[in-house]
Design an enzyme around this catalytic site. Structure first.
Site, PDB file in Angstrom:
ATOM      1  N   ASP A 169      72.829  32.531  70.939  1.00  0.00           N
ATOM      2  CA  ASP A 169      71.930  33.442  71.650  1.00  0.00           C
ATOM      3  C   ASP A 169      72.682  34.515  72.440  1.00  0.00           C
ATOM      4  O   ASP A 169      72.076  35.475  72.910  1.00  0.00           O
ATOM      5  CB  ASP A 169      71.071  32.644  72.650  1.00  0.00           C
ATOM      6  CG  ASP A 169      69.680  32.372  72.112  1.00  0.00           C
ATOM      7  OD1 ASP A 169      69.181  33.185  71.319  1.00  0.00           O
ATOM      8  OD2 ASP A 169      69.104  31.343  72.501  1.00  0.00           O
ATOM      9  N   GLN A 188      65.788  26.837  73.251  1.00  0.00           N
ATOM     10  CA  GLN A 188      64.638  27.737  73.327  1.00  0.00           C
ATOM     11  C   GLN A 188      64.179  27.868  74.785  1.00  0.00           C
ATOM     12  O   GLN A 188      64.011  26.877  75.481  1.00  0.00           O
ATOM     13  CB  GLN A 188      63.499  27.215  72.438  1.00  0.00           C
ATOM     14  CG  GLN A 188      62.316  28.159  72.318  1.00  0.00           C
ATOM     15  CD  GLN A 188      62.663  29.505  71.680  1.00  0.00           C
ATOM     16  OE1 GLN A 188      63.494  29.602  70.799  1.00  0.00           O
ATOM     17  NE2 GLN A 188      62.016  30.554  72.158  1.00  0.00           N
ATOM     18  N   LYS A 231      62.358  30.824  63.202  1.00  0.00           N
ATOM     19  CA  LYS A 231      63.816  30.681  63.128  1.00  0.00           C
ATOM     20  C   LYS A 231      64.196  29.695  62.026  1.00  0.00           C
ATOM     21  O   LYS A 231      65.135  29.927  61.265  1.00  0.00           O
ATOM     22  CB  LYS A 231      64.369  30.240  64.485  1.00  0.00           C
ATOM     23  CG  LYS A 231      64.310  31.346  65.521  1.00  0.00           C
ATOM     24  CD  LYS A 231      64.645  30.867  66.922  1.00  0.00           C
ATOM     25  CE  LYS A 231      64.367  31.965  67.924  1.00  0.00           C
ATOM     26  NZ  LYS A 231      64.556  31.534  69.320  1.00  0.00           N
TER      27      LYS A 231
HETATM   28  N1  GUN Z   1      62.720  32.845  74.398  1.00  0.00           N
HETATM   29  C1  GUN Z   1      62.366  34.144  74.226  1.00  0.00           C
HETATM   30  N2  GUN Z   1      63.348  34.820  73.600  1.00  0.00           N
HETATM   31  C2  GUN Z   1      64.325  33.940  73.376  1.00  0.00           C
HETATM   32  C3  GUN Z   1      65.603  34.057  72.746  1.00  0.00           C
HETATM   33  O1  GUN Z   1      66.037  35.102  72.275  1.00  0.00           O
HETATM   34  N3  GUN Z   1      66.336  32.906  72.694  1.00  0.00           N
HETATM   35  C4  GUN Z   1      65.890  31.745  73.210  1.00  0.00           C
HETATM   36  N4  GUN Z   1      66.692  30.686  73.137  1.00  0.00           N
HETATM   37  N5  GUN Z   1      64.722  31.605  73.799  1.00  0.00           N
HETATM   38  C5  GUN Z   1      63.952  32.701  73.871  1.00  0.00           C
END
Ligand code: GUN
Length: 293
Positions: free
Chosen positions: A119, A96, A52
């Site tokens: 998200d 996350q 990211k």
């Molecule tokens: N963990 C697995 N997929 C995701 C996601 O799309 N966003 C976040 N914040 N954590 C994750």
């Protein structure tokens, strides 16, 4: 059979985003800012965060990673979220997942200002999405939609069968694909652990999307000739031939299923790369207020 190249689509979209950012900056605006909170030191989460952060750089975004120890209290985490909610230099942010067991994930998600919820997990965004209103949409299902769109795959009137009903993938994807839009306008069936006749249903799928996290679940005998197969599964399986000791494995038995498909996504290199890009698009949307138009 055409292989859907997620890396290529991701590169194209990141370039488009970076051009938009250059225009914003040229007009005196500031770079979009995506911040992230990472609790603990989980290997998977660390590598997602790295991807990211790198994608932010490629798009010309500012990014910040806030690390918290695994014994952080829920109150401390929510206090940090409040800070980000109020920080005007932050356009969007993510926490996350997964979080340590002692923290109530839903309470944390609901503490995020929905206008900064990159998200798309906040109930206001989930509800707005179900209504077909402008909002932040979750990254993984958005990635699937981007692939369908960029490959010009026909969706209207098609029967789309989704395997898995998670809040992050299966449920939002079903919601997106029933909208009267392109990609969308599908007849959607969602299969899950209590579905007795999965094979009978998958054999009817024009578009089959698997988001189970069960390596090799989708076998050749479950797929209709000419179907579009999208594999969202990314399970780490032990592999002693790799230096790191594991490899990523999808839900689909790619070798035997792919000859029967019109389009198929590989793992890795299919949905994964566009998932990160979808988060970048949400950040751009946050910075330009597009999520509330
Ligand atoms: N963990 C697995 N997929 C995701 C996601 O799309 N966003 C976040 N914040 N954590 C994750």
């Amino acid at each position: 059979m055409q292989i859907i190249d997620g890396k290529k689509v991701a590169s194209e979209i990141k370039l488009e985003i970076s051009e938009k950012v250059q225009q914003i900056v040229a007009m005196g605006g500031r770079r979009p800012n995506l911040s992230a909170i990472l609790v603990g030191h989980d290997g998977g989460s660390e590598s997602y965060m790295m991807m990211k952060t790198r994608a932010c750089e490629e798009c010309g975004f500012e990014s910040a990673l806030i690390r918290m120890e695994p014994d952080v209290t829920q109150a401390e985490l929510i206090a940090k979220i409040d800070e980000l909610n109020k920080d005007e230099s932050v356009d969007g942010f993510i926490i996350q997942l997964p979080l340590p067991k002692h923290i109530d994930e839903q309470a944390v998600i609901e503490a995020i200002d929905y206008r900064k919820d990159a998200d798309g997990f906040h109930p206001i965004n989930v509800g707005r999405m179900a209504l077909g209103l402008p909002c932040f949409k979750p990254a993984t299902p958005s990635g699937v939609m981007l692939l369908l769109e960029r490959y010009g795959i026909a969706t209207s009137g098609k029967h789309c069968v989704i395997l898995g009903r998670s809040n992050i993938v299966g449920k939002p994807l079903a919601n997106m694909l029933i909208q009267k839009a392109y990609p969308g306008n599908c007849t959607v069936t969602v299969c899950h652990s209590a579905t007795p006749n999965i094979k009978e249903l998958t054999l009817q799928a024009d578009i089959l999307i698997s988001a189970l996290g069960c390596p090799g679940f989708v076998t050749e005998d479950m797929v209709k000739e000419g179907a579009v197969v999208i594999d969202v599964g990314t399970t780490r399986v032990p592999d002693s031939t790799r230096e790191r000791g594991w490899r990523l494995c999808g839900d689909v038995d790619y070798k035997n299923v792919s000859p029967h498909c019109s389009y198929i996504t590989p793992v890795p290199g299919g949905v994964g790369p566009v998932t990160t890009v979808a988060l970048m698009l949400n950040t751009l949307l946050a910075a330009t207020n597009g999520h509330r138009e």
